[in-house]
Write an enzyme that holds these catalytic residues in place. Structure first.
Site, PDB file in Angstrom:
ATOM      1  N   CYS A  60      10.657   4.583  -2.719  1.00 18.71           N
ATOM      2  CA  CYS A  60       9.449   4.076  -2.122  1.00 18.71           C
ATOM      3  C   CYS A  60       8.897   2.558  -2.723  1.00 18.71           C
ATOM      4  O   CYS A  60       9.260   2.152  -3.770  1.00 18.71           O
ATOM      5  CB  CYS A  60       8.386   4.781  -2.332  1.00 18.71           C
ATOM      6  N   GLU A  62       6.174   1.710  -3.865  1.00 16.11           N
ATOM      7  CA  GLU A  62       5.169   1.556  -4.926  1.00 16.11           C
ATOM      8  C   GLU A  62       6.069   1.544  -5.889  1.00 16.11           C
ATOM      9  O   GLU A  62       5.589   1.078  -7.056  1.00 16.11           O
ATOM     10  CB  GLU A  62       4.281   2.955  -4.771  1.00 16.11           C
TER      11      GLU A  62
HETATM   12  N1  THU Z   1       7.375   5.483   1.653  1.00 22.18           N
HETATM   13  C1  THU Z   1       7.142   4.612   0.865  1.00 22.18           C
HETATM   14  O1  THU Z   1       7.528   3.451   0.537  1.00 22.18           O
HETATM   15  N2  THU Z   1       5.946   4.884   0.115  1.00 22.18           N
HETATM   16  C2  THU Z   1       5.201   5.868   0.159  1.00 22.18           C
HETATM   17  O2  THU Z   1       4.147   6.271  -0.612  1.00 22.18           O
HETATM   18  C3  THU Z   1       5.790   6.914   1.266  1.00 22.18           C
HETATM   19  C4  THU Z   1       6.905   6.532   1.729  1.00 22.18           C
HETATM   20  C5  THU Z   1       8.717   5.250   2.436  1.00 22.18           C
HETATM   21  C6  THU Z   1       9.886   5.942   2.104  1.00 22.18           C
HETATM   22  C7  THU Z   1      10.828   5.880   3.570  1.00 22.18           C
HETATM   23  O3  THU Z   1      11.653   4.688   3.418  1.00 22.18           O
HETATM   24  C8  THU Z   1       9.630   5.746   4.492  1.00 22.18           C
HETATM   25  O4  THU Z   1       8.499   5.385   4.027  1.00 22.18           O
HETATM   26  C9  THU Z   1       9.578   6.944   5.315  1.00 22.18           C
HETATM   27  O5  THU Z   1       9.079   7.988   4.706  1.00 22.18           O
END
Ligand code: THU
Length: 132
Positions: A60, A62
């Site tokens: 992710c 974050e």
């Molecule tokens: N994702 C994030 O980058 N941060 C989050 O807090 C939730 C999900 C991303 C992971 C994946 O690449 C995409 O969003 C869809 O889930």
């Protein structure tokens, strides 16, 4: 800290999160996320989601920003911003990773679709965080 100063810091953060989102690698979900974290020293660290063909190895935005912060030798986040098409808030794992380094901080959730920013608090997103 004065509220005007906090506002301008959150503004810097959300611009950074919007910018780094452009670098997201999201060929599978097509859902791009940008995140930025400001530390006590005023430094800003950015991350975007990096997906993987295994799906499970996806990182992710974050947590990408947190890794940058730690690698730079910083450990005290004071504010964060997350930019998505729909103003999503950080997933549970990212909330817990934030909570490793601070008990609370404001997080701006940027919705690029309606161009709004909502400020939430980490302590509200993750009550009773695990600590040891
Ligand atoms: N994702 C994030 O980058 N941060 C989050 O807090 C939730 C999900 C991303 C992971 C994946 O690449 C995409 O969003 C869809 O889930």
């Amino acid at each position: 800290m004065k509220s005007r100063q906090i506002e301008s810091e959150l503004d810097i953060l959300l611009q950074k999160a919007i910018g780094v989102r452009e670098h997201a690698y999201a060929p599978f979900s097509k859902y791009r996320v940008g995140a930025a974290i400001m530390t006590k020293s005023g430094a800003v660290f950015a991350g975007c989601n990096v997906e993987n063909a295994t799906y499970g190895a996806t990182i992710c935005a974050e947590r990408g920003a947190i890794m940058q912060m730690i690698a730079a030798g910083e450990r005290e986040p004071v504010a964060a911003a997350v930019a998505t098409s729909d103003g999503a808030s950080p997933c549970g794992i990212c909330r817990q990773v934030f909570a490793e380094f601070t008990s609370n901080m404001p997080i701006v959730l940027v919705n690029l679709n309606d161009e709004t920013g909502t400020v939430v608090e980490l302590a509200d997103l993750l009550p009773l965080a695990f600590h040891r």
